[in-house]
Design an enzyme around this catalytic site. Sequence first.
Site, PDB file in Angstrom:
ATOM      1  N   SER A 175      -1.047   3.232  -2.007  1.00 57.39           N
ATOM      2  CA  SER A 175      -0.567   3.602  -0.615  1.00 57.39           C
ATOM      3  C   SER A 175       0.027   2.567   0.036  1.00 57.39           C
ATOM      4  O   SER A 175       0.228   2.613   1.303  1.00 57.39           O
ATOM      5  CB  SER A 175      -1.962   4.139   0.060  1.00 57.39           C
ATOM      6  OG  SER A 175      -2.749   3.060   0.280  1.00 57.39           O
ATOM      7  N   ALA A 235      -5.545   6.912  -4.680  1.00 57.43           N
ATOM      8  CA  ALA A 235      -3.951   6.648  -4.969  1.00 57.43           C
ATOM      9  C   ALA A 235      -3.455   5.169  -4.331  1.00 57.43           C
ATOM     10  O   ALA A 235      -4.307   4.478  -3.945  1.00 57.43           O
ATOM     11  CB  ALA A 235      -3.374   7.515  -3.725  1.00 57.43           C
ATOM     12  N   LEU A 294     -12.082   1.149  -8.466  1.00 57.06           N
ATOM     13  CA  LEU A 294     -12.381  -0.135  -7.870  1.00 57.06           C
ATOM     14  C   LEU A 294     -11.077  -1.089  -7.845  1.00 57.06           C
ATOM     15  O   LEU A 294     -11.474  -2.374  -7.828  1.00 57.06           O
ATOM     16  CB  LEU A 294     -13.895  -0.734  -8.333  1.00 57.06           C
ATOM     17  CG  LEU A 294     -15.044  -0.002  -8.449  1.00 57.06           C
ATOM     18  CD1 LEU A 294     -16.174  -0.916  -8.633  1.00 57.06           C
ATOM     19  CD2 LEU A 294     -15.041   0.422  -6.731  1.00 57.06           C
ATOM     20  N   HIS A 334      -1.752  -2.988   7.723  1.00 54.58           N
ATOM     21  CA  HIS A 334      -1.967  -2.017   9.162  1.00 54.58           C
ATOM     22  C   HIS A 334      -2.070  -2.688  10.281  1.00 54.58           C
ATOM     23  O   HIS A 334      -2.675  -3.867  10.257  1.00 54.58           O
ATOM     24  CB  HIS A 334      -2.993  -0.820   8.833  1.00 54.58           C
ATOM     25  CG  HIS A 334      -2.596   0.004   7.778  1.00 54.58           C
ATOM     26  ND1 HIS A 334      -3.440   0.149   6.447  1.00 54.58           N
ATOM     27  CD2 HIS A 334      -1.675   0.813   7.571  1.00 54.58           C
ATOM     28  CE1 HIS A 334      -2.997   1.298   5.999  1.00 54.58           C
ATOM     29  NE2 HIS A 334      -1.822   1.426   6.408  1.00 54.58           N
ATOM     30  N   LEU A 335      -1.635  -2.296  11.460  1.00 49.37           N
ATOM     31  CA  LEU A 335      -1.567  -2.898  12.681  1.00 49.37           C
ATOM     32  C   LEU A 335      -2.692  -3.252  13.140  1.00 49.37           C
ATOM     33  O   LEU A 335      -2.826  -4.549  13.559  1.00 49.37           O
ATOM     34  CB  LEU A 335      -0.640  -2.257  13.614  1.00 49.37           C
ATOM     35  CG  LEU A 335      -0.482  -2.716  15.143  1.00 49.37           C
ATOM     36  CD1 LEU A 335       0.330  -4.161  15.017  1.00 49.37           C
ATOM     37  CD2 LEU A 335       0.268  -1.649  16.155  1.00 49.37           C
ATOM     38  N   TYR A 381       6.379   6.106  -1.934  1.00 52.19           N
ATOM     39  CA  TYR A 381       5.037   6.371  -1.530  1.00 52.19           C
ATOM     40  C   TYR A 381       5.143   7.865  -1.170  1.00 52.19           C
ATOM     41  O   TYR A 381       4.317   8.786  -1.378  1.00 52.19           O
ATOM     42  CB  TYR A 381       4.320   5.479  -0.683  1.00 52.19           C
ATOM     43  CG  TYR A 381       2.964   6.113   0.133  1.00 52.19           C
ATOM     44  CD1 TYR A 381       2.002   6.254  -0.489  1.00 52.19           C
ATOM     45  CD2 TYR A 381       2.928   6.339   1.566  1.00 52.19           C
ATOM     46  CE1 TYR A 381       0.822   6.637  -0.389  1.00 52.19           C
ATOM     47  CE2 TYR A 381       1.918   6.874   1.831  1.00 52.19           C
ATOM     48  CZ  TYR A 381       0.755   6.991   1.270  1.00 52.19           C
ATOM     49  OH  TYR A 381      -0.627   7.531   1.875  1.00 52.19           O
ATOM     50  N   ARG A 392      10.546  -3.634  10.236  1.00 48.28           N
ATOM     51  CA  ARG A 392      10.131  -3.585   9.012  1.00 48.28           C
ATOM     52  C   ARG A 392      10.977  -2.230   8.297  1.00 48.28           C
ATOM     53  O   ARG A 392      10.983  -1.316   9.010  1.00 48.28           O
ATOM     54  CB  ARG A 392       8.709  -3.272   8.774  1.00 48.28           C
ATOM     55  CG  ARG A 392       8.054  -3.312   7.545  1.00 48.28           C
ATOM     56  CD  ARG A 392       6.455  -3.293   7.607  1.00 48.28           C
ATOM     57  NE  ARG A 392       6.114  -1.977   8.158  1.00 48.28           N
ATOM     58  CZ  ARG A 392       4.513  -1.490   8.269  1.00 48.28           C
ATOM     59  NH1 ARG A 392       3.687  -2.730   8.056  1.00 48.28           N
ATOM     60  NH2 ARG A 392       4.259  -0.420   8.707  1.00 48.28           N
ATOM     61  N   PHE A 426      -8.808  11.351  -3.010  1.00 47.08           N
ATOM     62  CA  PHE A 426      -8.442  10.260  -2.078  1.00 47.08           C
ATOM     63  C   PHE A 426      -7.492   9.115  -3.056  1.00 47.08           C
ATOM     64  O   PHE A 426      -6.869   8.427  -2.628  1.00 47.08           O
ATOM     65  CB  PHE A 426      -9.486   9.614  -1.564  1.00 47.08           C
ATOM     66  CG  PHE A 426     -10.296  10.423  -0.568  1.00 47.08           C
ATOM     67  CD1 PHE A 426      -9.447  10.920   0.685  1.00 47.08           C
ATOM     68  CD2 PHE A 426     -11.247  11.178  -0.859  1.00 47.08           C
ATOM     69  CE1 PHE A 426     -10.057  11.412   1.805  1.00 47.08           C
ATOM     70  CE2 PHE A 426     -11.788  12.063   0.114  1.00 47.08           C
ATOM     71  CZ  PHE A 426     -11.157  12.292   1.335  1.00 47.08           C
ATOM     72  N   LYS A 485       3.663  11.484  -2.757  1.00 43.21           N
ATOM     73  CA  LYS A 485       2.699  12.389  -2.120  1.00 43.21           C
ATOM     74  C   LYS A 485       3.350  13.918  -1.795  1.00 43.21           C
ATOM     75  O   LYS A 485       2.565  14.682  -2.293  1.00 43.21           O
ATOM     76  CB  LYS A 485       2.146  11.883  -0.787  1.00 43.21           C
ATOM     77  CG  LYS A 485       1.316  10.770  -0.882  1.00 43.21           C
ATOM     78  CD  LYS A 485      -0.288  11.105  -1.215  1.00 43.21           C
ATOM     79  CE  LYS A 485      -1.008   9.777  -1.189  1.00 43.21           C
ATOM     80  NZ  LYS A 485      -2.378  10.176  -1.757  1.00 43.21           N
TER      81      LYS A 485
HETATM   82  N1  UDP Z   1       3.408  -3.139  12.674  1.00 42.98           N
HETATM   83  C1  UDP Z   1       3.749  -4.355  13.378  1.00 42.98           C
HETATM   84  N2  UDP Z   1       2.991  -5.569  13.066  1.00 42.98           N
HETATM   85  C2  UDP Z   1       2.289  -5.530  11.906  1.00 42.98           C
HETATM   86  C3  UDP Z   1       1.802  -4.420  11.336  1.00 42.98           C
HETATM   87  C4  UDP Z   1       2.563  -3.179  11.754  1.00 42.98           C
HETATM   88  O1  UDP Z   1       4.643  -4.502  14.183  1.00 42.98           O
HETATM   89  O2  UDP Z   1       1.889  -6.639  11.562  1.00 42.98           O
HETATM   90  C5  UDP Z   1       3.824  -2.134  13.428  1.00 42.98           C
HETATM   91  C6  UDP Z   1       4.506  -1.195  12.120  1.00 42.98           C
HETATM   92  O3  UDP Z   1       5.857  -1.964  12.065  1.00 42.98           O
HETATM   93  C7  UDP Z   1       4.442   0.426  12.695  1.00 42.98           C
HETATM   94  C8  UDP Z   1       3.300   0.117  13.226  1.00 42.98           C
HETATM   95  O4  UDP Z   1       2.761  -1.049  13.546  1.00 42.98           O
HETATM   96  O5  UDP Z   1       5.499   0.495  13.403  1.00 42.98           O
HETATM   97  C9  UDP Z   1       2.303   0.827  12.459  1.00 42.98           C
HETATM   98  O6  UDP Z   1       2.207   0.246  11.274  1.00 42.98           O
HETATM   99  P1  UDP Z   1       1.098   0.602  10.175  1.00 42.98           P
HETATM  100  O7  UDP Z   1       1.508  -0.247   9.048  1.00 42.98           O
HETATM  101  O8  UDP Z   1      -0.361   0.279  10.951  1.00 42.98           O
HETATM  102  O9  UDP Z   1       0.986   2.121   9.795  1.00 42.98           O
HETATM  103  P2  UDP Z   1       2.290   2.851   9.360  1.00 42.98           P
HETATM  104  O10 UDP Z   1       2.727   3.583  10.680  1.00 42.98           O
HETATM  105  O11 UDP Z   1       3.304   2.123   8.524  1.00 42.98           O
HETATM  106  O12 UDP Z   1       1.669   3.851   8.391  1.00 42.98           O
END
Ligand code: UDP
Length: 334
Positions: free
Chosen positions: A85, A83, A44, A195-196, A149, A287, A81, A153
């Site tokens: 991440s 981990a 948790l 995540h986006l 990361y 990023r 699962f 993996k």
């Molecule tokens: N992204 C973005 N703004 C955010 C979060 C993510 O532009 O606030 C972009 C990120 O740079 C990548 C894509 O969205 O190109 C997917 O990012 P995410 O973190 O969802 O997954 P990842 O591909 O990194 O596992």
Amino acid sequence: MSTDTAPSGKPMKLVVTGGAGYIGSVCATRLLEAGHSVTVVDDLSTGHEDAIPEGAEFVHGDAAEVAETLLGQGFDGVLHFAAKSLVGESMQDPGIYWRGNVLTSLRLLDAMRTHGTPRLVFSSTAATYGEPDTGLIPETAPTRPTNTYGATKLAIDHAITSYARAHGLAAVSLRYFNVAGAYGRFGERHATETHLIPIVLQVATGDRAQVQIYGDDYPTDDGTAVRDYIHVADLADAHLLAVEHAIAGEHEIYNLGNGTGFSVRQVIEACREVTGHPIPAAVAPRRAGDPAVLVASSERARTAMGWKPQRADLAGMVADAWRFTQDRKQANPA
Ligand code: UDP
């Protein structure tokens, strides 16, 4: 390790580490729906106790530590699962990832060997490939992770291959691309959200003023990064197939994605359409460590396991995530 494999379709007694997390809870639910018995092991640290599905046993604790005794009760397999991440965190404090991911998984492999647990399905990742040369990524693509990361993996994948060959473990690693959507009351809710899609939906709920687009100077059609989004329930279905298709002494690796890329701008547009919210967006710097394009070839999973994703439509994934987000907001108003 035992070399037997359960006949396809027979209920199995399974351990799901990380079954209180986003993907683990959906997989545990689908396994229960398919008639398997499930014991969730989760510390948790990032998961939520209320995300453990009804009908699952629950053991609170570290995956390796618990497995060392629990597996003595006799299980048909483990879906691993649990981990760490977060890519950014893995670069700042790699020890957390080498200990938490690699050491824990090695101890789990040893516990499985000690107790003769025959099957393992492991959550691997597209991050094992790093920056691809071009086009759809097959499992034969070079593995050159660009972050800690992904490196951890990949290290675990190598360990699993050795254990399968040496000790007869039946193993499958599933390399996830970008997982999205929700299933019933199970969805994505990380304390630290990176995540986006969940971030964009936080703008739609009013919990965030705008979304930042990390870079619009990539060599893509609209300049923003392209990813392959896969519905969490389709991903879960691949795990059900994997645990049945695992063959003693072999370690199969399958990519899981839909083979279609969507740019950050396309994702934001889909969220605008689903939510009806204007979702202000501003361009920010790239990023670190983000590849321009990551799209899977999942031919191997489709051919070898008969996996057929049913929910490839991006708007459908966003709609499921949006319903989940609204339900949670209603249940827990700020
Ligand atoms: N992204 C973005 N703004 C955010 C979060 C993510 O532009 O606030 C972009 C990120 O740079 C990548 C894509 O969205 O190109 C997917 O990012 P995410 O973190 O969802 O997954 P990842 O591909 O990194 O596992």
